[in-house]
Scaffold this motif. Structure first.
Motif, PDB file in Angstrom:
ATOM      1  N   THR A   1     -11.892  26.267  12.921  1.00 13.63           N
ATOM      2  CA  THR A   1     -11.540  24.893  13.271  1.00 13.63           C
ATOM      3  C   THR A   1     -10.059  24.849  13.623  1.00 13.63           C
ATOM      4  N   ASP A   2      -9.632  23.744  14.212  1.00 10.94           N
ATOM      5  CA  ASP A   2      -8.213  23.601  14.554  1.00 10.94           C
ATOM      6  C   ASP A   2      -7.335  23.665  13.308  1.00 10.94           C
ATOM      7  N   THR A   3      -7.808  23.085  12.210  1.00 15.18           N
ATOM      8  CA  THR A   3      -7.051  23.119  10.948  1.00 15.18           C
ATOM      9  C   THR A   3      -6.909  24.551  10.442  1.00 15.18           C
ATOM     10  N   GLN A   4      -7.975  25.318  10.501  1.00 17.03           N
ATOM     11  CA  GLN A   4      -7.921  26.716  10.062  1.00 17.03           C
ATOM     12  C   GLN A   4      -6.990  27.531  10.950  1.00 17.03           C
TER      13      GLN A   4
ATOM     14  N   THR B   1       0.444  29.459  10.649  1.00 14.25           N
ATOM     15  CA  THR B   1       1.603  29.236   9.778  1.00 14.25           C
ATOM     16  C   THR B   1       1.749  30.372   8.765  1.00 14.25           C
TER      17      THR B   1
ATOM     18  N   GLU C   1      -4.420  26.411  12.606  1.00 15.34           N
ATOM     19  CA  GLU C   1      -3.049  26.017  12.275  1.00 15.34           C
ATOM     20  C   GLU C   1      -2.592  26.685  10.981  1.00 15.34           C
ATOM     21  N   ARG C   2      -3.444  26.698   9.981  1.00  8.08           N
ATOM     22  CA  ARG C   2      -3.090  27.280   8.687  1.00  8.08           C
ATOM     23  C   ARG C   2      -2.881  28.794   8.791  1.00  8.08           C
TER      24      ARG C   2
END
Length: 101
Positions: free
Chosen positions: A51-54, A60, A56-57
């Motif tokens: 997912t986009d959240t994964q 980072t 991004e994480r």
């Protein structure tokens, strides 16, 4: 200890060179794992598994890990080339120019 074919059973070591060698080995293993994790993350992003959240994480996390590796190399006076152990006929442990795509 017995002497082997004229070799002394004792090893003359300099504590500083032993420490530097150990630090180099540990940082080389961490760098190898970091590069493998980065490639695996890129493969999963390309496959659309995250997912986009994964994404991004993971991005980072990998960026922070690379920064920490830079700090540790600088702290111990090592260059990226110092971590690329030559395995003789097998070549070097790390790629000469790691892919950045």
């Amino acid at each position: 200890m017995a002497e082997f074919e004229g070799l002394s059973p004792r090893i003359d070591t300099d504590p500083e060179s032993v420490e530097r060698g150990l630090v180099t080995l540990v940082l080389t293993l961490v760098e190898l794992l970091r590069q493998l994790m980065e490639r695996q993350a890129l493969r999963r992003v390309d496959a659309g598994d995250l997912t986009d959240t994964q994404i991004e994480r993971i991005g980072t996390t990998l960026m922070l890990l690379e920064q920490r590796m830079d700090e540790l190399r600088e702290h111990f006076g090592l260059t990226p080339q110092d971590l690329n152990i030559d395995l003789g006929p097998l070549g070097t442990l790390l790629p000469q120019d790691p892919p950045r795509d």
